[in-house]
Design a protein around this motif. Structure first.
Motif, PDB file in Angstrom:
ATOM      1  N   LEU A  68      39.177  33.664  44.992  1.00  0.00           N
ATOM      2  CA  LEU A  68      38.662  33.855  43.847  1.00  0.00           C
ATOM      3  C   LEU A  68      39.682  33.949  42.669  1.00  0.00           C
ATOM      4  O   LEU A  68      39.316  34.134  41.450  1.00  0.00           O
ATOM      5  CB  LEU A  68      38.579  36.196  44.089  1.00  0.00           C
ATOM      6  CG  LEU A  68      36.207  36.434  44.106  1.00  0.00           C
ATOM      7  CD1 LEU A  68      36.665  37.770  45.296  1.00  0.00           C
ATOM      8  CD2 LEU A  68      36.114  35.971  43.500  1.00  0.00           C
ATOM      9  N   VAL A  96      32.327  40.045  45.961  1.00  0.00           N
ATOM     10  CA  VAL A  96      32.610  38.880  44.880  1.00  0.00           C
ATOM     11  C   VAL A  96      31.395  38.791  43.951  1.00  0.00           C
ATOM     12  O   VAL A  96      32.493  38.615  43.188  1.00  0.00           O
ATOM     13  CB  VAL A  96      31.963  37.860  46.168  1.00  0.00           C
ATOM     14  CG1 VAL A  96      31.653  36.904  45.501  1.00  0.00           C
ATOM     15  CG2 VAL A  96      33.004  37.790  47.107  1.00  0.00           C
ATOM     16  N   SER A 100      33.032  38.266  40.391  1.00  0.00           N
ATOM     17  CA  SER A 100      32.519  37.636  39.045  1.00  0.00           C
ATOM     18  C   SER A 100      31.872  38.314  38.538  1.00  0.00           C
ATOM     19  O   SER A 100      31.679  37.620  36.583  1.00  0.00           O
ATOM     20  CB  SER A 100      31.480  36.278  40.249  1.00  0.00           C
ATOM     21  OG  SER A 100      30.661  37.582  40.249  1.00  0.00           O
TER      22      SER A 100
END
Length: 130
Positions: A68, A96, A100
């Motif tokens: 990330l 995640v 994102s």
């Protein structure tokens, strides 16, 4: 598969597991991409600056800076690069997805293991939106 008359799209595969990175690099290479591999986020950032990939395929869980962190660097430095992240840890999926969603453009998220055909489909879809 890409048309041989086109310039091959460039993909950078990043995974600290060399076997995974090399295998994914081969899959993309055999499918008409110009593929490079890197085994750490630091190595990937150096490679990305020289190679300027159209697509980054990146593992999330790696020693040092995680995937990330690399994704954030790539979105800043190479805004036209499309990104797909891979994770083998289902417990990471929520984090995640959350991280994102804060990025300026969509990031593909796949879990490992992933079938090559599914990965190539996602890659084609990400690149067609470029």
């Amino acid at each position: 598969m890409l048309d041989a008359s086109e310039n091959p799209r460039r993909v950078l595969v990043v995974d600290d597991d060399r076997l995974v990175a090399d295998t994914l690099g081969l899959i993309f290479g055999k499918s008409g991409f110009d593929a490079r591999t890197a085994y750490s986020t630091d190595e990937a950032l150096v490679c990305a600056r020289e190679f300027v990939p159209d697509l980054l395929l990146c593992d999330i869980t790696m020693p040092g800076k995680d995937g990330l962190g690399l994704v954030l660097d790539i979105t800043r430095e190479l805004p036209s690069c499309r990104i797909i992240v891979l994770t083998g840890f289902y417990s990471n999926l929520l984090n995640v997805r959350e991280q994102s969603s804060k990025l300026p453009r969509p990031v593909g998220i796949l879990t490992k293991p992933c079938q090559p055909a599914e990965l190539l489909r996602h890659a084609a879809a990400m690149l067609s939106s470029a």
